[in-house]
Design an enzyme around this catalytic site. Structure first.
Site, PDB file in Angstrom:
ATOM      1  N   GLY A 188       0.832  -1.207   0.000  1.00 28.57           N
ATOM      2  CA  GLY A 188       0.000   0.000   0.000  1.00 28.57           C
ATOM      3  C   GLY A 188       0.861   1.248   0.000  1.00 28.57           C
ATOM      4  N   ASN A 189       0.280   2.342   0.474  1.00 29.59           N
ATOM      5  CA  ASN A 189       1.019   3.614   0.368  1.00 29.59           C
ATOM      6  C   ASN A 189       2.011   3.823   1.513  1.00 29.59           C
ATOM      7  OD1 ASN A 189      -0.273   5.403   2.532  1.00 29.59           O
ATOM      8  ND2 ASN A 189      -2.056   4.606   1.444  1.00 29.59           N
ATOM      9  N   GLU A 210       5.692  -3.263   0.758  1.00 26.84           N
ATOM     10  CA  GLU A 210       5.668  -3.082  -0.697  1.00 26.84           C
ATOM     11  C   GLU A 210       4.942  -1.773  -0.945  1.00 26.84           C
ATOM     12  OE1 GLU A 210       7.074  -4.974  -3.022  1.00 26.84           O
ATOM     13  OE2 GLU A 210       7.787  -6.546  -1.689  1.00 26.84           O
ATOM     14  N   CYS A 244       1.445   0.269  -9.159  1.00 25.38           N
ATOM     15  CA  CYS A 244       2.541   0.797  -8.322  1.00 25.38           C
ATOM     16  C   CYS A 244       3.796   1.060  -9.131  1.00 25.38           C
ATOM     17  CB  CYS A 244       2.834  -0.164  -7.181  1.00 25.38           C
ATOM     18  SG  CYS A 244       3.252  -1.823  -7.731  1.00 25.38           S
TER      19      CYS A 244
HETATM   20  P1  NAD Z   1      -5.499   0.755   0.334  1.00 23.21           P
HETATM   21  O1  NAD Z   1      -6.251   1.999   0.587  1.00 23.21           O
HETATM   22  O2  NAD Z   1      -6.209  -0.467  -0.105  1.00 23.21           O
HETATM   23  O3  NAD Z   1      -4.660   0.438   1.644  1.00 23.21           O
HETATM   24  C1  NAD Z   1      -3.873  -0.709   1.733  1.00 23.21           C
HETATM   25  C2  NAD Z   1      -4.235  -1.465   2.983  1.00 23.21           C
HETATM   26  O4  NAD Z   1      -3.924  -0.666   4.117  1.00 23.21           O
HETATM   27  C3  NAD Z   1      -5.716  -1.815   3.069  1.00 23.21           C
HETATM   28  O5  NAD Z   1      -5.849  -3.178   3.362  1.00 23.21           O
HETATM   29  C4  NAD Z   1      -6.237  -0.915   4.179  1.00 23.21           C
HETATM   30  O6  NAD Z   1      -7.254  -1.523   4.936  1.00 23.21           O
HETATM   31  C5  NAD Z   1      -5.029  -0.645   5.025  1.00 23.21           C
HETATM   32  N1  NAD Z   1      -5.057   0.658   5.671  1.00 23.21           N
HETATM   33  C6  NAD Z   1      -5.400   1.838   5.108  1.00 23.21           C
HETATM   34  N2  NAD Z   1      -5.265   2.826   6.007  1.00 23.21           N
HETATM   35  C7  NAD Z   1      -4.841   2.270   7.154  1.00 23.21           C
HETATM   36  C8  NAD Z   1      -4.527   2.773   8.448  1.00 23.21           C
HETATM   37  N3  NAD Z   1      -4.618   4.057   8.751  1.00 23.21           N
HETATM   38  N4  NAD Z   1      -4.108   1.896   9.378  1.00 23.21           N
HETATM   39  C9  NAD Z   1      -4.002   0.582   9.093  1.00 23.21           C
HETATM   40  N5  NAD Z   1      -4.301   0.062   7.899  1.00 23.21           N
HETATM   41  C10 NAD Z   1      -4.712   0.879   6.938  1.00 23.21           C
HETATM   42  O7  NAD Z   1      -4.378   0.951  -0.759  1.00 23.21           O
HETATM   43  P2  NAD Z   1      -3.502   2.226  -1.084  1.00 23.21           P
HETATM   44  O8  NAD Z   1      -2.547   2.483   0.008  1.00 23.21           O
HETATM   45  O9  NAD Z   1      -4.303   3.324  -1.629  1.00 23.21           O
HETATM   46  O10 NAD Z   1      -2.732   1.540  -2.306  1.00 23.21           O
HETATM   47  C11 NAD Z   1      -2.100   2.275  -3.264  1.00 23.21           C
HETATM   48  C12 NAD Z   1      -0.637   2.420  -2.927  1.00 23.21           C
HETATM   49  O11 NAD Z   1      -0.058   1.132  -2.829  1.00 23.21           O
HETATM   50  C13 NAD Z   1       0.133   3.141  -3.977  1.00 23.21           C
HETATM   51  O12 NAD Z   1       1.077   3.983  -3.364  1.00 23.21           O
HETATM   52  C14 NAD Z   1       0.856   2.020  -4.725  1.00 23.21           C
HETATM   53  O13 NAD Z   1       2.040   2.433  -5.355  1.00 23.21           O
HETATM   54  C15 NAD Z   1       1.112   1.050  -3.628  1.00 23.21           C
HETATM   55  N6  NAD Z   1       1.227  -0.302  -4.126  1.00 23.21           N
HETATM   56  C16 NAD Z   1       2.432  -0.894  -4.061  1.00 23.21           C
HETATM   57  C17 NAD Z   1       2.602  -2.164  -4.579  1.00 23.21           C
HETATM   58  C18 NAD Z   1       3.934  -2.840  -4.528  1.00 23.21           C
HETATM   59  O14 NAD Z   1       3.981  -4.023  -4.822  1.00 23.21           O
HETATM   60  N7  NAD Z   1       5.005  -2.163  -4.181  1.00 23.21           N
HETATM   61  C19 NAD Z   1       1.524  -2.836  -5.162  1.00 23.21           C
HETATM   62  C20 NAD Z   1       0.298  -2.206  -5.194  1.00 23.21           C
HETATM   63  C21 NAD Z   1       0.153  -0.936  -4.675  1.00 23.21           C
END
Ligand code: NAD
Length: 489
Positions: A188-189, A210, A244
């Site tokens: 995630g982010n 990641e 990503c």
């Molecule tokens: P998202 O909003 O789905 O969040 C990811 C996870 O984090 C979810 O399961 C969510 O429930 C949890 N989450 C969110 N806020 C939280 C908090 N405050 N506390 C605890 N858990 C929390 O996804 P996103 O972050 O918007 O995903 C997009 C980002 O992920 C982009 O930056 C992208 O580049 C990155 N990404 C990276 C990869 C990689 O393999 N490196 C792959 C996919 C996405």
């Protein structure tokens, strides 16, 4: 006891039964998971269509095909990966058995993201199962339909005690993070990445993060611009830019900017027709919050291609921005949408400086025919991955570690790297109770003579041939006999 706590408790109890340690059991679970993807393609594709407007073919191409490959690889290679790994010895341990034994860590928490909801959630699970762990799976709540399908289907195919699915948003994830795990695998982010790491620190739990960030793309003027732009267009607008490793922005010399714009425009038309909104292969922004976030990035830059949008449908057309300034809004954060800014730079030197002044990216793309450009970009920058003359495809190579560096993440996975990442590499040394005389040099009273022997035995490199090893062994036996004689009499 909360639902989350119960799931973790159940997973731990199931892990403690020891059944996940058996290689046969792991392979069986992986085969069952494989069946899920062959038998339930329709449900999977329908949910992804509702969540991200991906076509059925797109869902297979970008989500499940890679997973099927990874599962197949793990099934074929598991015995080899899990086998003890003999290591080189030093003289002191020449007659011992010295090896690394990959062992399960325990209970792993997998937190997935929404953009490729199956790929980024199940791929770590493949590693967790292969490595013999239990795993609590938390799909992203943002992909509402997919999360539900995952929650419904996984328990029908794999051990629901060992690998429970916990659905929920931020409060549920935070409740999970209050539990004790043996590893947390988060996709995630970067902002949430820090929350995860902080929670993990309380129990000294290791993490794999990641993350994302801005992945740059440098186009050298000495290259086939038409081919380069076709590949970049594919990399950028696949999944509506919500990838990503999508090329975030282009750096190129001003003299080729217009040509780049024209070629990207041509490729957009080839891939998504004149009307991307009705093209089945063009996706949608995941929700209105992200739609508004992306549109706000357009404010202070000039649109060269696209720009049209429709909030009611979360549609943003493939868009190219020209003459973008480093201070522009679109250059402050990862775009994660279908906007492609072009920043003119004076050449390779400035491009390298530009990249190095920012956080280390997840991927760096270079388009050139010039070996010197490749060499300089390779040696003078850092990133999770470096690709020359293509985008995204490294994700599909199981023998490459996939992961970031610095702000783009820590740890890596795919193929054997997933297995290793979620295993404990236990150092093992098995010694006989014989030849005690050999140990004299380490026991008090310490003398200069013993130190001399210790220096020889520890520092002498052991890269001898067969003859050398035999001679050495003979020497050791003599040394041991002499030492033993002194020790005993
Ligand atoms: P998202 O909003 O789905 O969040 C990811 C996870 O984090 C979810 O399961 C969510 O429930 C949890 N989450 C969110 N806020 C939280 C908090 N405050 N506390 C605890 N858990 C929390 O996804 P996103 O972050 O918007 O995903 C997009 C980002 O992920 C982009 O930056 C992208 O580049 C990155 N990404 C990276 C990869 C990689 O393999 N490196 C792959 C996919 C996405």
């Amino acid at each position: 006891m909360s639902r989350e706590q119960k799931a973790v408790d159940r997973a731990r109890k199931a892990f403690e039964t020891g059944r996940s340690k058996s290689l046969e059991y792991r392979i069986q679970q992986l085969q069952n998971l494989q069946c899920l993807f062959t038998e339930r393609q329709k449900e999977i594709a329908d949910a992804i269509k509702k969540d991200l407007n991906k076509s059925e073919v797109g869902a297979q191409l970008y989500e499940t095909l890679g997973l099927e490959g990874e599962i197949g690889l793990a099934i074929r290679k598991l015995k080899e990966w899990a086998a003890p790994r003999p290591v080189q010895k030093n003289l002191l341990t020449i007659s011992d058995t010295v090896y690394i034994r990959p062992e399960p860590l325990g209970v792993v928490l997998i937190i997935g993201a929404w953009n490729y909801p199956w790929a980024v959630t199940i791929q770590p699970l493949v590693g967790a199962i292969a490595a013999g762990n239990a795993a609590v799976v938390k799909p992203s709540e943002v992909c509402v339909h997919t999360a539900k399908v995952m929650e419904d289907l996984l328990p029908l195919y794999i051990d629901k005690e060992l690998y429970p699915v916990v659905n929920g948003g931020v409060p549920e994830t935070q409740e999970l993070l209050r539990q004790r795990f043996d590893h947390i695998f988060y996709t995630g982010n970067c902002t949430v990445g820090k929350v995860i790491m902080e929670a993990a620190a309380k129990n000294l739990t290791p993490v794999t993060l990641e993350l994302g960030g801005k992945s740059p793309c440098y186009i050298d003027k000495d290259c086939d611009i038409s081919v380069a732009c076709r590949r970049i267009t594919w990399g950028k607008y696949t999944n509506c830019g919500q990838t990503c490793i999508a090329p975030d922005y282009i750096l190129c010399e001003p003299s080729i900017q217009n040509r780049v714009i024209e070629e990207v425009k041509k490729a957009i038309k080839d891939f998504y027709t004149d009307a991307p909104k009705t093209c089945p292969d063009y996706g949608r922004i995941i929700n209105q919050r992200h739609f508004k976030r992306i549109l706000a990035m357009l404010e202070d830059s000039a649109i060269a291609v696209g720009g049209d949008n429709d909030e009611s449908d979360c549609f943003i057309a493939p868009t190219v921005l020209k003459d973008v300034k480093p201070e522009a809004k679109v250059m402050q954060d990862e775009i994660f949408g279908p906007l492609l800014p072009i920043l003119p730079v004076s050449g390779l030197d400035e491009a390298i400086k530009f990249i190095n002044r920012r956080e280390k990216p997840l991927a760096l793309y270079v388009f050139t025919q010039d070996k010197k450009v490749i060499k300089r970009m390779t040696e003078e920058t850092s990133s999770g991955a470096l690709l020359v003359n293509d985008c995204l495809v490294h994700f599909s190579v199981s023998s490459l570690p996939f992961g970031g560096v610095g702000n783009s993440g820590m740890g890596c996975y795919h193929g054997k790297f997933s297995f290793d990442q979620l295993s404990h590499m236990r150092s093992c040394l098995i010694k006989q109770l014989k030849m005690e005389g050999m140990n004299d040099m380490r026991y008090p009273p310490h003398t200069m003579k013993k130190l001399g022997w210790a220096r020889f035995f520890i520092l002498k490199p052991l890269d001898l041939g067969w003859m050398g090893r035999m001679a050495l062994l003979a020497m050791l036996v003599v040394a041991a006999a002499v030492a033993l004689q002194r020790f005993l009499f």
